[in-house]
Design an enzyme around this catalytic site. Structure first.
Site, mmCIF file in Angstrom:
data_model
loop_
_atom_site.group_PDB
_atom_site.id
_atom_site.type_symbol
_atom_site.label_atom_id
_atom_site.label_comp_id
_atom_site.label_asym_id
_atom_site.label_seq_id
_atom_site.Cartn_x
_atom_site.Cartn_y
_atom_site.Cartn_z
ATOM 1 N N GLU A 114 0.844 -1.201 0.000
ATOM 2 C CA GLU A 114 0.000 0.000 0.000
ATOM 3 C C GLU A 114 0.875 1.246 0.000
ATOM 4 O O GLU A 114 2.029 1.200 0.435
ATOM 5 C CB GLU A 114 -0.833 0.058 1.292
ATOM 6 C CG GLU A 114 -1.940 -0.937 1.344
ATOM 7 C CD GLU A 114 -2.607 -0.936 2.720
ATOM 8 O OE1 GLU A 114 -2.778 0.147 3.306
ATOM 9 O OE2 GLU A 114 -2.915 -2.026 3.194
ATOM 10 N N LYS A 116 2.161 4.587 1.544
ATOM 11 C CA LYS A 116 2.270 5.069 2.916
ATOM 12 C C LYS A 116 1.912 6.551 2.928
ATOM 13 O O LYS A 116 2.689 7.398 2.481
ATOM 14 C CB LYS A 116 3.679 4.844 3.466
ATOM 15 C CG LYS A 116 3.787 5.193 4.936
ATOM 16 C CD LYS A 116 5.137 4.762 5.490
ATOM 17 C CE LYS A 116 5.210 4.884 6.998
ATOM 18 N NZ LYS A 116 4.928 6.212 7.517
ATOM 19 N N ASP A 118 1.164 10.288 3.978
ATOM 20 C CA ASP A 118 1.809 11.193 4.924
ATOM 21 C C ASP A 118 0.730 12.081 5.541
ATOM 22 O O ASP A 118 0.521 13.221 5.129
ATOM 23 C CB ASP A 118 2.847 12.027 4.172
ATOM 24 C CG ASP A 118 3.827 12.674 5.127
ATOM 25 O OD1 ASP A 118 3.792 12.337 6.325
ATOM 26 O OD2 ASP A 118 4.614 13.512 4.668
ATOM 27 N N TYR A 226 -6.818 1.683 6.181
ATOM 28 C CA TYR A 226 -5.900 0.617 5.808
ATOM 29 C C TYR A 226 -5.817 -0.553 6.777
ATOM 30 O O TYR A 226 -4.995 -1.435 6.603
ATOM 31 C CB TYR A 226 -4.500 1.173 5.564
ATOM 32 C CG TYR A 226 -3.967 2.100 6.643
ATOM 33 C CD1 TYR A 226 -3.703 1.644 7.915
ATOM 34 C CD2 TYR A 226 -3.712 3.443 6.337
ATOM 35 C CE1 TYR A 226 -3.212 2.485 8.886
ATOM 36 C CE2 TYR A 226 -3.211 4.296 7.308
ATOM 37 C CZ TYR A 226 -2.962 3.814 8.574
ATOM 38 O OH TYR A 226 -2.475 4.648 9.529
ATOM 39 N N LYS A 313 10.745 3.545 3.133
ATOM 40 C CA LYS A 313 10.631 5.004 3.037
ATOM 41 C C LYS A 313 11.403 5.526 1.821
ATOM 42 O O LYS A 313 12.547 5.128 1.603
ATOM 43 C CB LYS A 313 11.203 5.665 4.309
ATOM 44 C CG LYS A 313 10.427 5.343 5.569
ATOM 45 C CD LYS A 313 9.200 6.195 5.711
ATOM 46 C CE LYS A 313 9.396 7.445 6.468
ATOM 47 N NZ LYS A 313 9.446 7.557 7.850
ATOM 48 N N CYS A 407 23.249 46.163 1.827
ATOM 49 C CA CYS A 407 21.842 45.771 1.933
ATOM 50 C C CYS A 407 21.110 46.044 0.616
ATOM 51 O O CYS A 407 21.199 47.149 0.084
ATOM 52 C CB CYS A 407 21.174 46.538 3.074
ATOM 53 S SG CYS A 407 19.412 46.225 3.176
ATOM 54 N N CYS A 410 18.561 49.048 1.354
ATOM 55 C CA CYS A 410 18.931 50.410 1.733
ATOM 56 C C CYS A 410 20.389 50.737 1.387
ATOM 57 O O CYS A 410 20.857 51.838 1.656
ATOM 58 C CB CYS A 410 18.681 50.625 3.222
ATOM 59 S SG CYS A 410 19.798 49.660 4.245
ATOM 60 N N CYS A 425 21.716 43.621 8.249
ATOM 61 C CA CYS A 425 21.747 45.024 7.859
ATOM 62 C C CYS A 425 21.533 45.775 9.166
ATOM 63 O O CYS A 425 20.533 45.558 9.849
ATOM 64 C CB CYS A 425 20.608 45.336 6.886
ATOM 65 S SG CYS A 425 20.300 47.094 6.734
ATOM 66 N N CYS A 431 16.345 51.356 7.042
ATOM 67 C CA CYS A 431 16.140 50.303 6.050
ATOM 68 C C CYS A 431 14.642 49.995 5.933
ATOM 69 O O CYS A 431 14.011 49.538 6.886
ATOM 70 C CB CYS A 431 16.904 49.046 6.467
ATOM 71 S SG CYS A 431 16.635 47.685 5.332
HETATM 72 S S1 IVH Z 1 -0.493 0.089 8.589
HETATM 73 C C1 IVH Z 1 1.042 -1.351 13.083
HETATM 74 N N1 IVH Z 1 -0.759 1.302 6.307
HETATM 75 O O1 IVH Z 1 2.409 4.917 9.105
HETATM 76 C C2 IVH Z 1 0.870 -0.166 12.232
HETATM 77 N N2 IVH Z 1 0.130 2.537 8.119
HETATM 78 O O2 IVH Z 1 4.761 4.068 10.952
HETATM 79 C C3 IVH Z 1 0.094 -0.530 11.017
HETATM 80 N N3 IVH Z 1 0.605 4.875 7.571
HETATM 81 O O3 IVH Z 1 0.992 4.971 12.301
HETATM 82 C C4 IVH Z 1 -0.056 0.637 10.168
HETATM 83 N N4 IVH Z 1 -0.035 4.781 5.458
HETATM 84 O O4 IVH Z 1 -0.042 6.449 10.545
HETATM 85 C C5 IVH Z 1 -0.361 1.413 7.582
HETATM 86 N N5 IVH Z 1 -1.099 2.223 4.210
HETATM 87 C C6 IVH Z 1 -0.702 2.350 5.479
HETATM 88 C C7 IVH Z 1 -0.211 3.560 5.994
HETATM 89 C C8 IVH Z 1 0.199 3.617 7.332
HETATM 90 C C9 IVH Z 1 0.444 5.572 6.425
HETATM 91 C C10 IVH Z 1 1.158 5.447 8.815
HETATM 92 C C11 IVH Z 1 0.308 5.188 10.022
HETATM 93 C C12 IVH Z 1 1.171 4.497 10.999
HETATM 94 C C13 IVH Z 1 2.546 4.808 10.489
HETATM 95 C C14 IVH Z 1 3.452 3.674 10.827
#
Ligand code: IVH
Length: 670
Positions: A114, A116, A118, A226, A313, A407, A410, A425, A431
């Site tokens: 999946e 991840k 943010d 998720y 990551k 600057c 000025c 400055c 200024c």
């Molecule tokens: S599963 C046991 N799926 O990432 C934790 N987490 O570092 C299972 N996050 O706290 C989490 N996308 O806030 C999962 N597709 C995804 C995610 C996801 C973002 C975040 C989530 C979690 C952190 C884990």
């Protein structure tokens, strides 16, 4: 009344009250008078007393008295909200796969990959198909119950679809803000003269924690889910659980894929690294989960994270482009920041034209030349930074960029402070960039809060020689304001009213507003409380100042230097002559009791039973509220006593500002 008649009426009343609560608190729209609402509520309370079986936990009678939440209740998570192990390299990922295969005792394991997201993690609990609770991650064991806010998110259904859902379960996911929504929000804030937000993630987190649900409802939040949680879930795999949740009307993470082995996981990772910019929201990696629930169970958890999942990551996004020019910005303290102007390039979904070069040292270390190909990286900050130069593509005869010596605003010589490598400055009094910057700071929300006097107006007033320093603001006349661009009778009046109101701002904020270097809000408060007046602070020696806890020598020196300057003394005199508070108001400034009203603009009106006006004002300030004297779109509450003026009432109604009676006010600060 028979029990069946009672059941029917209880249902009717619950629906009706829920609807009006939602209209009132979330949409800031009242279709019913308070009295009528209270009557219906009383009827429901009476019925629930007579027929206790009909009283449910999510009855409107059980909700915080139909009032805005004062703070979020903390809720313990039924299942702790764990985190994920992170990897940054393929090697580590291959190790993860080996471990999983070994522990599971199989030859290959199927993964569910999946994006991840943010954003901000949230757990939603549904009971009999209805959302009953939404809780943030908090410290992993307990989080904030932000249910009213979560209910405003369109993609979080309050009622599930169909009927095959589990009686009670929790589903977890991420609340996010799409980049387009974020950009629109910031564009609007810019227009309104409000500070812009840093990035979608922080904005999401800040929004979810707002007590004002009506504002939350206006913010473009979204939510992708998720993970289904529950005891003895009737699913064989993670994918089955999510696909079923999707049928119930829940929005699950997009673009997920089953990967038969770790090689196809690597392909998935590479594919999304290239495509992540096209998503419209930020992701910071990929989450790889063992799909089979039985294997998940075998693998179990470490103290912090599941052994059956890992996060890959992505490296911070970086790209190369051409350096066109280096320009310099001068802030209110005189600090000069070099800015790289770049050939526009897309990075992480936005077009980057400028990047920070921080200071002279960093610029020198980079040995940057005009026309160089430079690397730009986006971290969590709004402004991306230059991280390196591609020497291979440097053309011959290019010139190194030398930090300016005068600057740009000025033309005075600049001075570099060796300790912090910041170039200043020092032409503090002439200024234009510094003077304008100081005035902007002075009028800003946390300082004198003169929101009718924004950046553009200040700039015009300064450029036309009408206002030369913060003291002059208090001598502005209507005939000087009216000829300004886009000024009309009404806006001019509002501007003058704003200035007038700022004379009620307590001394500690005035002190902060002066913009003394290193004197932020906390230091200003400390100095104000300890010394009591500007005269005493001005007379204090470095030793007397540093005797105060948390006031170090640098702060103390900045303070004494500030007051040693004749120009500052003159400005302060002018502020004093015009009635700006320069000492602690014995009745208005007492020790801060709470932050319950922090950031709220409050107007009081009418006559009160428990308070005289100054007592009420004092209480509001003690609890962190901002007292303002006129009702505007920025007013959050009006504390209304008896005999509130009809014009004010009318205005409050038109702007849909919530009126609080004395009891409600007391409840709020309880
Ligand atoms: S599963 C046991 N799926 O990432 C934790 N987490 O570092 C299972 N996050 O706290 C989490 N996308 O806030 C999962 N597709 C995804 C995610 C996801 C973002 C975040 C989530 C979690 C952190 C884990």
């Amino acid at each position: 009344m028979t029990p069946s008649q009672a059941t029917k009426r209880v249902n009717e009343l619950s629906k009706l009250l829920e609807y009006h609560n939602y209209q009132y608190y979330v949409l800031a729209n009242s279709e019913m008078t308070d009295q009528d609402f209270d009557k219906l509520m009383q009827e429901l309370i009476d019925l629930e007393k007579r027929f206790p079986d009909l009283a449910s936990e999510d009855s409107p009678t059980q909700k915080v008295g139909g009032q805005l939440q004062k703070e979020f209740p903390t809720v313990k998570h039924k299942y702790p909200m764990l985190s994920l192990g992170n990897t940054y390299s393929e090697e580590e990922l291959l190790d993860f796969d080996k471990r999983v295969i070994k522990l599971a005792g199989r030859s290959t394991v199927e993964y569910y990959c999946e994006l991840k997201l943010d954003g901000v993690a949230i757990g939603l609990t549904y009971r009999n198909g209805t959302l009953v609770q939404a809780v943030t991650r908090g410290d992993g064991n307990a989080g904030d119950d932000v249910t009213p806010n979560a209910k405003t998110i369109k993609k979080i259904p309050i009622h599930l679809k169909g009927n095959g859902y589990l009686d009670k379960f929790e589903i977890r996911g991420e609340v996010i803000m799409h980049r387009s929504g974020f950009d629109n929000l910031n564009a609007q804030r810019k227009k309104d003269g409000e500070p812009v937000f840093m990035n979608p993630r922080n904005t999401t987190s800040g929004t979810l924690k707002m007590l004002d649900t009506a504002t939350v409802a206006k913010r473009p939040l979204d939510c992708f889910l998720y993970q289904v949680m529950g005891d003895k879930l009737p699913f064989k795999s993670h994918m089955e659980a999510l696909k079923t949740a999707e049928k119930w009307g829940l929005q699950i993470t997009e673009h997920a894929e089953i990967c038969k082995n770790i090689n196809s996981v690597l392909n998935y990772i590479q594919k999304w690294e290239k495509k992540r910019n096209k998503l419209g929201y930020d992701i910071d990696g990929i989450v790889i989960k063992v799909n089979d629930f039985a294997i998940q169970q075998e693998l179990g958890f470490t103290a912090k994270s599941p052994r059956w999942a890992i996060a890959y990551k992505y490296a911070p996004q970086s790209i190369s482009t051409k350096l066109l020019e280096v320009t310099y910005q001068v802030g209110r303290t005189g600090a000069v920041t070099p800015v790289a102007n770049l050939e526009p390039v897309e990075l992480g979904g936005t077009i980057v034209k400028r990047a920070s070069l921080h200071n002279a040292n960093i610029m020198e270390d980079l040995d940057i030349h005009l026309d160089d190909e430079v690397y730009v990286e986006k971290g969590g900050e709004i402004i991306p930074k230059i991280t390196g130069v591609e020497l291979k593509s440097r053309k011959r005869n290019t010139r190194p960029v030398k930090f300016i010596s005068r600057c740009p605003e000025c033309n005075e010589p600049l001075v570099t402070n060796e300790a912090d490598a910041i170039t200043y400055c020092v032409n503090e009094w002439k200024c234009p960039a510094q003077i304008k910057g100081r005035m902007e700071h002075f009028t800003s929300r946390n300082a004198m809060n003169i929101d009718s006097l924004g950046k553009e107006t200040l700039e015009m007033l300064y450029d036309q020689g009408i206002v030369k320093n913060i003291g002059d603001i208090y001598e502005l006349k209507k005939e000087e304001i009216l000829p300004l661009n886009r000024m009309a009778e009404k806006s001019a009046n509002r501007l003058l009213e704003g200035i007038e109101n700022s004379k009620n701002i307590p001394f500690e904020k005035v002190l902060f507003a002066l913009g003394i270097r290193m004197v932020g809000e906390t230091v200003a408060k400390k100095l104000a409380l300890h010394f009591g007046s500007i005269e005493k602070i001005a007379a204090a020696s470095v030793e007397e100042l540093t005797a105060l806890h948390e006031i170090g020598e640098s702060i103390a020196k900045n303070v004494t230097q500030y007051f040693a300057q004749l120009q500052n003394k003159k400005i302060i005199d002018k502020l004093g002559v015009h009635g700006v508070k320069l000492k602690v108001d014995k009745d208005s400034l007492t020790v801060k009791k709470s932050d319950k009203l922090a950031g709220l603009n409050i107007v009081i009106s009418g006559v009160f039973k428990n308070f005289d006006r100054s007592g009420l004002k004092k209480t509001i300030e003690e609890n962190g509220g901002n007292l303002t004297s006129s009702i505007t779109g920025k007013t959050d509450y009006i504390v209304a006593g008896d005999n509130m003026g009809p014009a004010k009432l009318e205005k409050a109604k038109a702007l849909k500002i919530k009126l609080l009676n004395e009891d409600e006010f007391l409840e709020m600060i309880k």
